[in-house]
Design a protein around this motif. Structure first.
Motif, PDB file in Angstrom:
ATOM      1  N   ARG A   1       0.825  -1.219   0.000  1.00 47.95           N
ATOM      2  CA  ARG A   1       0.000   0.000   0.000  1.00 47.95           C
ATOM      3  C   ARG A   1       0.852   1.259   0.000  1.00 47.95           C
ATOM      4  N   ALA A   2       2.001   1.221   0.684  1.00 45.43           N
ATOM      5  CA  ALA A   2       2.853   2.408   0.810  1.00 45.43           C
ATOM      6  C   ALA A   2       3.481   2.825  -0.506  1.00 45.43           C
ATOM      7  N   ARG A   3       3.441   1.958  -1.510  1.00 40.55           N
ATOM      8  CA  ARG A   3       4.059   2.272  -2.801  1.00 40.55           C
ATOM      9  C   ARG A   3       3.207   3.204  -3.668  1.00 40.55           C
ATOM     10  N   PHE A   4       1.969   3.486  -3.246  1.00 41.21           N
ATOM     11  CA  PHE A   4       1.048   4.217  -4.108  1.00 41.21           C
ATOM     12  C   PHE A   4       0.388   5.376  -3.372  1.00 41.21           C
ATOM     13  N   SER A   5      -0.030   6.376  -4.142  1.00 42.88           N
ATOM     14  CA  SER A   5      -0.819   7.468  -3.569  1.00 42.88           C
ATOM     15  C   SER A   5      -2.208   6.945  -3.207  1.00 42.88           C
ATOM     16  N   GLU A   6      -2.932   7.727  -2.437  1.00 42.52           N
ATOM     17  CA  GLU A   6      -4.279   7.333  -2.024  1.00 42.52           C
ATOM     18  C   GLU A   6      -5.179   7.100  -3.231  1.00 42.52           C
ATOM     19  N   ALA A   7      -5.141   8.006  -4.189  1.00 42.78           N
ATOM     20  CA  ALA A   7      -5.997   7.881  -5.373  1.00 42.78           C
ATOM     21  C   ALA A   7      -5.613   6.668  -6.205  1.00 42.78           C
ATOM     22  N   ALA A   8      -4.300   6.461  -6.396  1.00 43.38           N
ATOM     23  CA  ALA A   8      -3.846   5.310  -7.187  1.00 43.38           C
ATOM     24  C   ALA A   8      -4.226   4.002  -6.509  1.00 43.38           C
ATOM     25  N   TRP A   9      -4.141   3.966  -5.174  1.00 45.15           N
ATOM     26  CA  TRP A   9      -4.478   2.744  -4.453  1.00 45.15           C
ATOM     27  C   TRP A   9      -5.975   2.438  -4.550  1.00 45.15           C
ATOM     28  N   ARG A  10      -6.811   3.449  -4.499  1.00 48.20           N
ATOM     29  CA  ARG A  10      -8.259   3.213  -4.655  1.00 48.20           C
ATOM     30  C   ARG A  10      -8.545   2.610  -6.026  1.00 48.20           C
ATOM     31  N   HIS A  11      -7.900   3.150  -7.049  1.00 47.04           N
ATOM     32  CA  HIS A  11      -8.103   2.631  -8.397  1.00 47.04           C
ATOM     33  C   HIS A  11      -7.594   1.196  -8.511  1.00 47.04           C
ATOM     34  N   LEU A  12      -6.406   0.943  -7.996  1.00 46.83           N
ATOM     35  CA  LEU A  12      -5.862  -0.406  -8.045  1.00 46.83           C
ATOM     36  C   LEU A  12      -6.713  -1.388  -7.254  1.00 46.83           C
ATOM     37  N   SER A  13      -7.262  -0.955  -6.142  1.00 53.11           N
ATOM     38  CA  SER A  13      -8.127  -1.834  -5.347  1.00 53.11           C
ATOM     39  C   SER A  13      -9.346  -2.273  -6.150  1.00 53.11           C
ATOM     40  N   ARG A  14      -9.943  -1.343  -6.886  1.00 54.57           N
ATOM     41  CA  ARG A  14     -11.076  -1.704  -7.753  1.00 54.57           C
ATOM     42  C   ARG A  14     -10.625  -2.672  -8.839  1.00 54.57           C
ATOM     43  N   GLN A  15      -9.470  -2.410  -9.433  1.00 54.64           N
ATOM     44  CA  GLN A  15      -8.970  -3.289 -10.487  1.00 54.64           C
ATOM     45  C   GLN A  15      -8.696  -4.692  -9.963  1.00 54.64           C
ATOM     46  N   MET A  16      -8.133  -4.787  -8.759  1.00 56.42           N
ATOM     47  CA  MET A  16      -7.865  -6.093  -8.177  1.00 56.42           C
ATOM     48  C   MET A  16      -9.150  -6.880  -7.974  1.00 56.42           C
ATOM     49  N   ARG A  17     -10.142  -6.238  -7.365  1.00 56.41           N
ATOM     50  CA  ARG A  17     -11.412  -6.925  -7.117  1.00 56.41           C
ATOM     51  C   ARG A  17     -12.070  -7.317  -8.435  1.00 56.41           C
ATOM     52  N   ALA A  18     -12.022  -6.429  -9.414  1.00 53.61           N
ATOM     53  CA  ALA A  18     -12.631  -6.721 -10.704  1.00 53.61           C
ATOM     54  C   ALA A  18     -11.927  -7.895 -11.376  1.00 53.61           C
ATOM     55  N   SER A  19     -10.611  -7.939 -11.280  1.00 54.39           N
ATOM     56  CA  SER A  19      -9.845  -9.015 -11.904  1.00 54.39           C
ATOM     57  C   SER A  19     -10.226 -10.368 -11.324  1.00 54.39           C
ATOM     58  N   HIS A  20     -10.290 -10.458  -9.999  1.00 50.33           N
ATOM     59  CA  HIS A  20     -10.648 -11.727  -9.362  1.00 50.33           C
ATOM     60  C   HIS A  20     -12.108 -12.080  -9.621  1.00 50.33           C
ATOM     61  N   MET A  21     -12.974 -11.090  -9.629  1.00 48.96           N
ATOM     62  CA  MET A  21     -14.378 -11.345  -9.890  1.00 48.96           C
ATOM     63  C   MET A  21     -14.578 -11.873 -11.314  1.00 48.96           C
ATOM     64  N   TRP A  22     -13.843 -11.278 -12.261  1.00 53.30           N
ATOM     65  CA  TRP A  22     -13.933 -11.731 -13.654  1.00 53.30           C
ATOM     66  C   TRP A  22     -13.448 -13.172 -13.791  1.00 53.30           C
ATOM     67  N   GLU A  23     -12.331 -13.486 -13.144  1.00 54.49           N
ATOM     68  CA  GLU A  23     -11.797 -14.845 -13.216  1.00 54.49           C
ATOM     69  C   GLU A  23     -12.769 -15.845 -12.605  1.00 54.49           C
ATOM     70  N   CYS A  24     -13.373 -15.495 -11.476  1.00 50.33           N
ATOM     71  CA  CYS A  24     -14.360 -16.371 -10.853  1.00 50.33           C
ATOM     72  C   CYS A  24     -15.555 -16.575 -11.787  1.00 50.33           C
ATOM     73  N   GLY A  25     -15.987 -15.506 -12.436  1.00 55.33           N
ATOM     74  CA  GLY A  25     -17.080 -15.621 -13.396  1.00 55.33           C
ATOM     75  C   GLY A  25     -16.705 -16.498 -14.572  1.00 55.33           C
ATOM     76  N   ARG A  26     -15.472 -16.365 -15.060  1.00 54.25           N
ATOM     77  CA  ARG A  26     -15.015 -17.186 -16.181  1.00 54.25           C
ATOM     78  C   ARG A  26     -15.064 -18.669 -15.834  1.00 54.25           C
ATOM     79  N   VAL A  27     -14.586 -19.012 -14.620  1.00 57.08           N
ATOM     80  CA  VAL A  27     -14.593 -20.414 -14.206  1.00 57.08           C
ATOM     81  C   VAL A  27     -16.029 -20.927 -14.083  1.00 57.08           C
ATOM     82  N   ASN A  28     -16.914 -20.094 -13.531  1.00 55.50           N
ATOM     83  CA  ASN A  28     -18.321 -20.502 -13.431  1.00 55.50           C
ATOM     84  C   ASN A  28     -18.919 -20.744 -14.808  1.00 55.50           C
TER      85      ASN A  28
END
Length: 327
Positions: free
Chosen positions: A241-268
């Motif tokens: 977390r310390a490697r990123f600004s607050e705004a960049a971390w919020r964006h990356l957090s959404r991307q991380m969740r979206a990435s895992h959610m997409w992969e879970c959907g693909r497997v389903n």
């Protein structure tokens, strides 16, 4: 007395009789010979250990443990590693003869790097080439500071095309044994926060990944609850977390969740669980809109309702989406 090796190859093995010898033969055929191979037999019930015992090479050692999972096996091997560099190679995969030499040269040429990696090919259980693969020359990977790219989605197949600095891996404590899914991604994220990754080029491949049906990770991936622990571990890691600004971390957090959610959907979807697949895929698009994801979802829906192979086996992964973004 044998001198310490430069490279340690850690091979977790569970019921890979018939495959472990080709794997070890590929290690023995390396163009440099200053390596040790530690095979950690994770409670196999087949002839895995007996096959390893037929080899007469003092550089290969067999360690046996009760079945405890791949992370425990890898960490066990890591605790015994004597080389400056370490590779985690699965017991059914096969190295290119120049793999260790090229990867070690990549680390030596980049003293700031914590890992070096290359490309891979897929093979069928028989060893024949996996059909429909993208040519190696078209493979694209991030290079240098890869942390943001890794957070958005794991761009590595597994540890078989990665060589890392042993001291760094040991200092990080290896893999998180509490995680049952995406434990490799969580480890690569922690490693990427420590330093850069050096990409050594596309050709030749570093290793061949044997694609076998019925993997444990595939069975776990269908349940969204199984994705949460690794996500929580990365999202809660203060060093990352310390490697990123607050705004960049919020964006990356959404991307991380979206990435895992997409992969879970693909497997389903591949398991014909269409309702949860659609819900998860739409959830990923809401979190991180992507024209490519939207197009793939439409194609998947058409494939389902019209029974057309518009998306062959729905082989799209979020790394395909992440690869379109700058690292």
């Amino acid at each position: 007395m044998m001198s310490d090796p430069e490279i340690t190859v850690i091979i977790p093995a569970y019921n890979v009789a018939g495959l472990i010898l080709p794997c070890l033969s590929s290690v023995m055929a390396q163009s440099r010979n200053d390596w040790q191979a530690i095979v950690v037999d994770d409670g196999s019930t087949d002839a895995t250990a007996a096959e390893i015992a037929t080899l007469d090479d003092p550089r290969i050692s067999l360690v046996q443990q009760k079945n405890a999972g791949v992370s425990v096996a890898r960490n066990h091997g890591l605790s015994l590693a004597r080389g400056r560099f370490t590779m985690f190679l699965d017991g059914d995969d096969v190295l290119n003869p120049t793999a260790l030499a090229r990867l070690a040269a990549g680390l030596d040429a980049h003293p700031e790097a914590v890992a070096a990696f290359g490309t891979f090919l897929k093979i069928l259980p028989s060893g024949a080439p996996y059909p429909g693969q993208k040519p190696l020359a078209l493979h694209r990977y991030p290079d240098g500071d890869v942390l943001a790219a890794m957070l958005r989605g794991n761009f590595l197949a597994n540890g078989g095309h990665v060589l890392l600095r042993t001291a760094v891996a040991q200092r990080l404590g290896g893999f998180d044994t509490a995680l049952r899914l995406s434990e490799d991604w969580e480890f690569w994220c922690r490693l990427a926060a420590e330093g850069t990754f050096a990409f050594i080029g596309t050709e030749p491949e570093v290793f061949s990944l044997r694609v076998r049906p019925g993997s444990a990770s595939g069975g776990l991936s269908v349940d969204w609850a199984n994705h949460q622990p690794s996500l929580d571990a990365v999202l809660g890691n203060a060093a990352i977390r310390a490697r990123f600004s607050e705004a960049a971390w919020r964006h990356l957090s959404r991307q991380m969740r979206a990435s895992h959610m997409w992969e879970c959907g693909r497997v389903n979807f591949t398991m014909r669980r269409f309702r949860p697949a659609r819900r998860l895929m739409l959830g990923a698009i809401r979190l991180e809109p992507s024209a490519k994801r939207a197009a793939l979802l439409v194609a998947a829906s058409l494939q389902r309702h019209m029974r057309l192979a518009l998306v062959s086996r729905l082989r799209f992964r979020d790394r395909d989406v992440a690869a379109d973004r700058p690292a």
